[in-house]
Design an enzyme around this catalytic site. Structure first.
Site, mmCIF file in Angstrom:
data_model
loop_
_atom_site.group_PDB
_atom_site.id
_atom_site.type_symbol
_atom_site.label_atom_id
_atom_site.label_comp_id
_atom_site.label_asym_id
_atom_site.label_seq_id
_atom_site.Cartn_x
_atom_site.Cartn_y
_atom_site.Cartn_z
ATOM 1 N N GLN A 99 72.631 -42.209 -24.430
ATOM 2 C CA GLN A 99 71.646 -42.277 -25.544
ATOM 3 C C GLN A 99 72.990 -40.929 -26.511
ATOM 4 O O GLN A 99 72.651 -39.624 -25.412
ATOM 5 C CB GLN A 99 70.358 -41.769 -25.846
ATOM 6 C CG GLN A 99 69.925 -41.545 -26.828
ATOM 7 C CD GLN A 99 68.383 -41.934 -27.199
ATOM 8 O OE1 GLN A 99 68.127 -40.867 -26.341
ATOM 9 N NE2 GLN A 99 67.556 -42.092 -27.469
ATOM 10 N N TYR A 174 64.586 -36.375 -35.320
ATOM 11 C CA TYR A 174 66.275 -35.711 -34.905
ATOM 12 C C TYR A 174 66.780 -35.548 -36.109
ATOM 13 O O TYR A 174 66.462 -36.204 -37.100
ATOM 14 C CB TYR A 174 66.730 -36.079 -33.999
ATOM 15 C CG TYR A 174 65.361 -35.497 -32.194
ATOM 16 C CD1 TYR A 174 65.647 -34.899 -32.019
ATOM 17 C CD2 TYR A 174 64.956 -37.128 -31.702
ATOM 18 C CE1 TYR A 174 65.233 -34.526 -31.044
ATOM 19 C CE2 TYR A 174 63.706 -36.883 -30.709
ATOM 20 C CZ TYR A 174 64.553 -35.480 -30.131
ATOM 21 O OH TYR A 174 63.069 -34.998 -29.434
ATOM 22 N N ARG A 350 57.459 -45.574 -19.900
ATOM 23 C CA ARG A 350 56.638 -44.880 -18.881
ATOM 24 C C ARG A 350 56.414 -46.021 -18.118
ATOM 25 O O ARG A 350 56.212 -45.299 -16.603
ATOM 26 C CB ARG A 350 55.361 -45.017 -19.431
ATOM 27 C CG ARG A 350 55.730 -43.306 -20.584
ATOM 28 C CD ARG A 350 54.602 -43.465 -21.523
ATOM 29 N NE ARG A 350 54.805 -44.229 -21.954
ATOM 30 C CZ ARG A 350 53.303 -44.733 -23.427
ATOM 31 N NH1 ARG A 350 52.341 -43.467 -23.230
ATOM 32 N NH2 ARG A 350 53.369 -45.804 -24.025
HETATM 33 C C1 FMN Z 1 58.803 -38.380 -20.150
HETATM 34 C C2 FMN Z 1 59.398 -39.338 -21.607
HETATM 35 C C3 FMN Z 1 60.438 -38.867 -22.605
HETATM 36 C C4 FMN Z 1 61.434 -38.916 -23.118
HETATM 37 N N1 FMN Z 1 62.738 -39.227 -23.795
HETATM 38 C C5 FMN Z 1 63.129 -39.824 -24.899
HETATM 39 C C6 FMN Z 1 63.898 -39.829 -25.230
HETATM 40 O O1 FMN Z 1 65.113 -38.473 -24.475
HETATM 41 N N2 FMN Z 1 65.016 -40.191 -26.043
HETATM 42 C C7 FMN Z 1 64.354 -41.195 -26.748
HETATM 43 O O2 FMN Z 1 64.812 -42.025 -28.225
HETATM 44 N N3 FMN Z 1 62.747 -41.660 -26.695
HETATM 45 C C8 FMN Z 1 62.918 -40.612 -25.130
HETATM 46 N N4 FMN Z 1 61.240 -40.970 -25.287
HETATM 47 C C9 FMN Z 1 60.112 -42.415 -25.832
HETATM 48 C C10 FMN Z 1 60.899 -43.579 -25.043
HETATM 49 O O3 FMN Z 1 61.939 -44.006 -24.787
HETATM 50 C C11 FMN Z 1 59.829 -44.933 -25.950
HETATM 51 O O4 FMN Z 1 59.629 -44.616 -27.359
HETATM 52 C C12 FMN Z 1 58.154 -44.579 -25.502
HETATM 53 O O5 FMN Z 1 58.318 -44.204 -24.518
HETATM 54 C C13 FMN Z 1 58.421 -45.944 -25.450
HETATM 55 O O6 FMN Z 1 58.041 -47.011 -24.827
HETATM 56 P P1 FMN Z 1 56.891 -47.107 -23.435
HETATM 57 O O7 FMN Z 1 55.516 -46.790 -23.967
HETATM 58 O O8 FMN Z 1 57.431 -48.193 -23.045
HETATM 59 O O9 FMN Z 1 56.878 -45.628 -23.354
HETATM 60 C C14 FMN Z 1 61.059 -40.498 -24.204
HETATM 61 C C15 FMN Z 1 59.557 -41.362 -23.170
HETATM 62 C C16 FMN Z 1 58.545 -39.900 -22.391
HETATM 63 C C17 FMN Z 1 57.105 -40.457 -21.760
#
Ligand code: FMN
Length: 397
Positions: A99, A174, A350
């Protein structure tokens, strides 16, 4: 017939062994900005657990693109440690994506090339107050052109580092999202105004990245369906953006939402881990601000499985390109539902932090689901020595 999520599928010419993408979740495993052994092991484990494509999170395209100093920046010296990540993933039969992002004014990084950070328009940057960066200034055209070049250079280096794909971060508040958002882009030049103006930077970046990596190298774009606040990007603009990205040669869209500086938990849904955020915060000023104002300014959103599905359907109707459904995907039933509604891939965050072997388990057992409870402590603590699930027990000393 139930769609088969665990058979090979192609994305922009790349064959993935299944439909599951590990989405970017900031790992906090790049001390001094350099990919560590822990980062290699983290992604190796995910590949061992069966994901088709794992995404290494937030690599800044330039030093000014970091939200904080410990983030990875793409430069020549990063290529060889990153190659260890892509090699480890390949050895486990997976594919790797990187990314690429730029934070614009959303930074608390004290080491910028200019005193104040830059974005589309003048803005108050609460996040940067403790670092002496309380305001973001408007970029001039020369600075915009530099950002476009930086994305192209970084994408070329990602390919040199053995990655199979890159993901451009157009969401979450961002830089490219700040340009897309009407509330934060008040420019009167060709990079502001209507959607064509606000999307110009994102499309210029996509074109430059495509030029750098060539045809046949997958370029994914992570976009917001909604920013989640009044005056932010709304679904009709997201649909219009998707058609432009499709025409601009993007290979797939990963659909997310939320604006980290305003609606951070719109991204995640579930519990708002305020106490853990206060504990994890290193700046005393930010700690105080979180303690006194956090409860009022940081909103909580209830968790539901597949929480972006309804909005994502609008994009499915508008474009033919592969779409990646994200947000609250926790089980094989969720993946099969996504595929039956015409989504080509799913991305999981997650659920795979909690259970890196979930893909293999789901392939074997139709009833398998993640043990993630959406407590979001992994979000609060991601910068405390490596992202992890609190259900694994106390952090090793
Ligand atoms: C610990 C953590 C760090 C994250 N860091 C990023 C990141 O660096 N870039 C990004 O686009 N999204 C980031 N996200 C968001 C996730 O990519 C995703 O959009 C969000 O967790 C929802 O998906 P999920 O329900 O499967 O967790 C992060 C999420 C978590 C939990």
């Amino acid at each position: 017939m139930t769609p088969n999520a665990f058979a090979p599928a192609t994305l922009g010419g790349l064959t993935l062994r299944n439909r599951v993408i590990k989405t970017a979740t900031y790992e906090g495993m790049c001390p001094g900005g350099m990919p560590s052994d822990a980062l290699v092991e983290h992604h190796r484990t995910l590949a061992e657990g069966g994901v088709g494509l794992t995404t290494v999170a937030y690599c800044a395209v330039s030093p000014d693109g970091r939200t904080f100093a410990e983030q990875m920046t793409m430069r020549r010296e990063t290529v060889s440690p990153l190659r260890r990540v892509s090699d480890a993933v390949h050895r486990e039969g997976g594919a790797a994506s990187l990314q690429l992002g730029h934070c614009g004014w959303f930074t608390k990084n004290a080491e910028l090339s200019t005193w104040l950070p830059r974005g589309p328009s003048l803005v108050v940057n609460q996040y940067g107050i403790s670092a002496g960066k309380p305001v973001g200034l408007a970029m001039n055209e020369r600075e915009i052109a530099t950002v476009v070049e930086d994305f192209g250079r970084a994408a070329g280096l990602a390919r040199d580092a053995g990655f199979d794909a890159v993901e451009l971060h157009l969401g979450h508040g961002y830089l490219l999202s700040q340009f897309l958002c009407p509330a934060t882009n008040r420019r009167r030049d060709r990079f502001g105004g209507d959607l064509d103006g606000r999307a110009r930077l994102a499309l210029d970046v996509l074109a430059r990245v495509r030029e750098a990596v060539g045809a046949g190298f997958p370029v994914l774009c992570k976009i917001n369906l909604r920013d989640g606040f009044r005056g932010g990007l709304e679904l009709p603009d997201a649909v219009a953006l998707a058609t432009r990205l499709e025409a601009g040669g993007a290979d797939a869209l990963v659909m997310s939402g939320g604006f980290t500086s305003k609606t951070p938990f719109y991204l995640f849904r579930g519990r708002r881990p305020l106490a853990e955020m206060i504990d994890a915060e290193k700046s005393r000023l930010q700690k105080l601000a979180l303690r006194y104002f956090g409860g009022r300014v940081i909103r909580e959103y209830p968790f539901e499985e597949m929480f972006f599905l309804e909005q994502a359907r609008e994009l499915r109707r508008a474009v033919r390109m592969p779409l990646v459904l994200l947000g609250g995907i926790v089980s094989r039933a969720n993946i099969e539902r996504a595929m039956s509604e015409g989504f080509d891939f799913v991305a999981m965050g997650r659920a795979l932090i909690a259970d890196p072997d979930l893909v293999d388990r789901m392939a074997r057992d139709a009833g398998a689901r993640s043990r993630c409870t959406h407590c979001n402590i992994c979000v609060a603590e991601m910068d405390l020595g490596g992202v992890r699930c609190v259900l694994d027990g106390p952090r090793p000393a």
